[in-house]
Design an enzyme around this catalytic site. Structure first.
Site, mmCIF file in Angstrom:
data_model
loop_
_atom_site.group_PDB
_atom_site.id
_atom_site.type_symbol
_atom_site.label_atom_id
_atom_site.label_comp_id
_atom_site.label_asym_id
_atom_site.label_seq_id
_atom_site.Cartn_x
_atom_site.Cartn_y
_atom_site.Cartn_z
ATOM 1 N N ILE A 8 -6.928 8.913 -1.170
ATOM 2 C CA ILE A 8 -7.141 8.803 0.175
ATOM 3 C C ILE A 8 -6.117 7.632 0.776
ATOM 4 O O ILE A 8 -5.572 6.933 0.111
ATOM 5 C CB ILE A 8 -8.497 8.294 0.773
ATOM 6 C CG1 ILE A 8 -8.533 7.972 2.163
ATOM 7 C CG2 ILE A 8 -8.809 6.947 -0.057
ATOM 8 C CD1 ILE A 8 -8.662 9.183 3.039
ATOM 9 N N HIS A 15 0.832 -1.220 -0.080
ATOM 10 C CA HIS A 15 -0.120 0.113 -0.129
ATOM 11 C C HIS A 15 0.839 1.345 0.191
ATOM 12 O O HIS A 15 1.050 2.099 -0.914
ATOM 13 C CB HIS A 15 -0.756 0.009 1.250
ATOM 14 C CG HIS A 15 -1.908 1.132 1.308
ATOM 15 N ND1 HIS A 15 -2.737 1.536 2.403
ATOM 16 C CD2 HIS A 15 -2.352 2.068 0.319
ATOM 17 C CE1 HIS A 15 -3.391 2.560 2.050
ATOM 18 N NE2 HIS A 15 -3.046 2.689 0.765
#
Length: 902
Positions: free
Chosen positions: A902, A560
């Site tokens: 985000i 991520h």
């Protein structure tokens, strides 16, 4: 900046400028009712005001016209409408349009000075320009934009308009949406324009027409270079909020040694800890550590155009994330007196979803920003933070307990990017055996054969590509002893071996946990297998918990953060520094960079910093970011980031020109790969059409000096610690450019969506994906007391290994927001950029791209209902929807935004 906005619940409808009579209008009829206006703008100026303005239109104050000789040069009046986005904070501070501070500019009719620039030079080789002041008109309530108007007297021989220079007469920066002329010329701005009091240099905007550097009209060449120079800065001084400076720096601001030496952290970036570069902020250095930059309580500087938070609603992700990190997390921390206290029973975990947690009431702005999480006041003294039941648990309460789901999620869960094919045997470590102990794995051929007997032999399984693994052994083992010196956590190096069954599903075979030599003790390693006795079965469950904690850490730090957020920041910096506004590749990539730098700055502020959420809730603790640096150094390669190359590098696919996507999957039912290849191919086809249009000749890519400087800067500066790697793609041909652009576009859209938006569904119930394993395995050098305690109540051992109450609730709060789509989300293939729409061939290619993405929705839906695809369809399973292109707002578990927003 974010904090001040969160506390405001004012609607933009209340921010109407103060209408004042203009005591000095300009000479042209700017307020004429016949002035050009885009059809979607409805003006709300009063009739009285319009009449008063027309009556004063004979005044000469404030008008600047092109110098002309009426009898020799004819002029045409070109009408102009400027739309400006209102901001929340500036309006409340009284500095908005019509506010007290800037009222004088409105009263004089001099809100902005605009200067049109011709594509042609005059007979002496000089730029041809005309100027005019723009004057405030009205606020459109329906679309929340201010409108301004002006008229230009343009000579007939002026030629095609190519640029406009803007001087902002207000005392604060203003967000320009666009500038539209009634002769068909549009400048799509979507940018902040600084006040002339902050910077006297005028802002430059170019029309929506794209030009390669070699095709730039003569009169615009100097402006093209000047505009890029204004974005590069000089590498000196502390950056100010109104600036748009893109420069590089190392990650030297994660530690806070001025607060405590325990919060000192090494600099990431450089020979000791290779890492991508971040945007330079220029804050002063720490008094305790001259290599560390001081920190701030507010989000760090990002160039003005990267910080759009002021013009977004309170539901925008960055504001919600800030609310959680800055308010909710500290509240949760304040109500827990014993930070090490775990959950005494599994039913205690269930109460988080059924009843919630009573906390002191935060302000109403938080409740507005976080409607899912903060449920409102139960009484005057309390507010409830209640968690939604994650879909995985809602569908199957015991799914987290089962081996088949443990394996399935490696293909269709939150981190489908780590599983790899076993290609060599025995499994061997590459670490120094003198330091870390014997290199050969304790998972033997005999152990594997015992688990797969009845299916095939070990040799057949290896040859037929039936053995797969998660391998976190070498990455984690150097940190095991360091981590164990920290309070409340444990760590192992781990390997997890799986077998592909004839049904196409994975079956776990063995888990190996390793501790290196320590304190005179030799290396300890143990292999756990699915067991049929009580003790062995509970040890297996605990071993899985450790592996899941390793996988959670790798997912968050590498799959991520590193592979999307972190590596993308240098692409953004280089794009703004080296590719002009007019460059077609900049216009192709810019939608994929929206909000990323703002989100990254917020992560440096409160997520990946010393003592932040990641360090306090994930197993490696203070060593999290060093492990992230090691992963970048050892594992990250740009040429493996496109999905097909990623799959091939892990042995999960092989090249096959006859296959639908050019690759044949090793596991045919691999939902992440199956759906991801659809998205990747659509992206690549769109990029191919785009590049082929703007680079019709083969030599144009290599001769494009801006493009070459961009790619060189990405490799040698933004990713400078890897500048000498041989695997960097060259940028010489159209195919090179298509591959590079497609990789960046995939990483920021599809890859990020696959590892981000399922976080709450899969990890919101933390037993399914614990972020930390707080205790060692019961059979690692146990005392008699510890072993007997485990034998008596093994469930307690598992609960003690799981995150503590404060760790679990903090992580769940953050994951809820990270998994949410904002109402303003911009999905892949959704909105067409103005510059694309202005070019018919590009508009047509984009519409094909959009149509293809719409088709993918139905394909993915049909896959999720196919009973033959057992990794995505079955009793109690969450359908794999993370790569469905579109979504509603909120936590939906689907949707692919353009960018890492985000």
């Amino acid at each position: 900046m974010l904090k001040s906005q969160i506390n405001q619940s004012h609607s933009l409808h209340n921010l109407v400028p103060i209408h004042k009579a203009f005591v000095h209008g300009d000479t042209t009829n700017h307020s004429s009712s016949n002035a050009y206006s885009p059809p979607n703008l409805r003006q709300h100026a009063s009739t009285k005001k319009s009449n008063a303005t027309r009556a004063r239109s004979t005044s000469t104050a404030g008008n600047i016209k092109a110098i002309s000789i009426p009898f020799l040069t004819k002029e045409t009046t070109v009408k102009c409408v400027i739309t400006v986005q209102p901001t929340i904070s500036s309006a409340l501070a009284g500095v908005s349009v019509g506010g007290v501070v800037d009222g004088v500019s409105d009263l004089l009719g001099r809100s902005f000075l605009l200067e049109l620039v011709s594509n042609d030079v005059d007979s002496k080789g000089n730029q041809k320009t005309v100027k005019a002041y723009a004057r405030y008109e009205a606020l459109d309530f329906n679309i929340n934009v201010y409108t301004y108007k002006c008229d230009f007297d343009v000579p007939e021989d002026f030629g095609e308009i190519g640029a406009v220079l803007v001087e902002n007469e207000y005392s604060k920066k203003m967000f320009f949406k666009n500038i539209v002329l009634n002769n068909g010329v549009t400048f799509t701005c979507e940018s902040w324009v600084h006040s002339k009091y902050d910077n006297p240099e005028k802002r430059i905007f170019f029309t929506d027409k794209s030009y390669l550097p070699s095709e730039t009209p003569t009169a615009l060449k100097s402006l093209r270079e000047k505009d890029m120079e204004s974005l590069r800065g000089n590498g000196e001084g502390e950056r100010k909020s109104f600036e748009r400076i893109y420069d590089y720096d190392v990650y030297n601001d994660l530690g806070a040694p001025d607060l405590s030496l325990d919060l000192a952290r090494p600099v990431l970036g450089g020979e000791a800890h290779p890492y991508p570069r971040r945007c330079r902020t220029g804050r002063k250095m720490s008094s305790k550590d001259p290599l560390t930059e001081t920190r701030t309580l507010l989000p760090f500087y990002v160039p003005a155009d990267e910080d759009f938070s002021e013009i977004k609603s309170a539901n925008f992700g960055a504001k919600a994330l800030y609310s959680v990190l800055h308010v909710v997390v500290p509240i949760l921390d304040s109500i827990v007196t014993d930070k090490d206290k775990g959950f005494p029973l599994f039913t205690s975990i269930d109460l988080l979803y059924n009843e919630g947690v009573n906390v002191p009431p935060p302000d109403s702005g938080i409740i507005t920003a976080l409607p899912r999480l903060v449920k409102g006041a139960t009484d005057a003294a309390n507010t409830v933070i209640k968690f939604e039941t994650p879909e995985t648990i809602d569908r199957d309460t015991f799914s987290w307990f089962r081996d088949e789901e443990f394996c399935r999620q490696m293909l269709a869960g939150l981190n489908p990017c780590s599983i790899q094919l076993v290609t060599e045997w025995p499994l061997m470590s590459k670490l120094d055996p003198e330091i870390y102990g014997p290199a050969e794995s304790a998972i033997t051929k005999e152990i594997v054969e015992e688990e797969i007997k009845g299916f095939m032999t070990f040799e057949e399984a290896l040859a037929e590509k039936k053995l797969f693994m998660l391998d976190y052994h070498d990455l984690l083992l150097p940190y095991v002893n360091k981590t164990r010196d920290l309070k409340g956590t444990s760590l192992y190096g781990s390997r997890t071996l799986m077998f592909l069954t004839p049904a196409g599903t994975l079956r776990p075979l063995a888990i190996e946990l390793t501790r290196p030599p320590s304190d005179g003790k030799p290396q300890w390693k143990h292999v756990y297998t699915p067991a049929w006795d009580a003790t062995g079965a509970w040890l297996w469950k605990l071993a899985k918990a450790h592996v899941l904690a390793h996988d959670s850490g790798y997912h968050q730090l590498v799959s991520h953060w590193l592979r999307t957020h972190c590596v993308t920041e240098p692409y953004i910096i280089a794009t703004n520094r080296q590719l002009s506004q007019m460059h077609p590749i900049r216009r192709l990539l810019l939608p994929h960079f929206l909000y990323t730098m703002q989100i990254n700055s917020l992560a440096r502020l409160l997520l990946i910093n010393a003592g932040g959420i990641i360090e306090s809730t994930f197993s490696p603790g203070k060593y999290c970011m060093q492990i992230c640096s090691d992963a970048y150094d050892q594992l990250w390669r740009f040429d493996h980031e496109a999905l097909p190359a990623d799959l091939i590098s892990r042995g999960m696919a092989v090249e096959d020109p006859t296959a639908p996507h050019g690759v044949k999957l090793t596991i045919e039912d691999y939902p992440f790969a199956n759906d991801g290849l659809l998205i990747y191919d659509a992206i690549k086809q769109w990029a191919t059409s785009y590049v082929n249009h703007y680079y019709p000749q083969a030599n144009l890519v290599e001769s494009d000096e801006e493009l070459q400087a961009w790619w060189n800067e990405i490799r040698t500066v933004g990713h400078g610690d890897k500048k000498d790697e041989p695997w960097w793609p060259q940028l010489k041909t159209k195919d090179d450019l298509i591959e590079i652009a497609s990789t960046i576009m995939w990483v920021t859209s599809g890859h990020h969506s696959a590892v981000n938006f399922g976080q709450y569904d899969f990890a919101g119930y933390f037993p399914n994906r614990p972020t930390i394993s707080r205790t060692k395995m019961p059979n690692e050098d146990p005392t008699d007391e510890d072993w007997q305690s485990f034998i008596k109540r093994p469930e307690d051992a598992l609960l003690k290994c799981f995150p503590s109450q404060i760790q679990a609730t903090q992580v769940m709060s953050v994951l809820d927001v990270l998994s949410s789509h904002s109402p303003e989300e911009e999905y892949i293939g959704g909105n067409i950029e103005a510059a694309w729409e202005a070019e018919p061939a590009i508009k047509s290619a984009f519409e094909e791209f959009r149509e293809r993405l719409n088709e993918l929705e139905a394909i993915i839906d049909s896959r999720n209902t196919d009973p033959n695809l057992k990794n995505r369809s079955g009793a109690g399973l969450v359908p794999y929807q993370l790569l469905k292109p579109y979504s509603e707002k909120g936590v939906t578990g689907r949707g692919v935004p353009n960018s890492i927003s985000i």
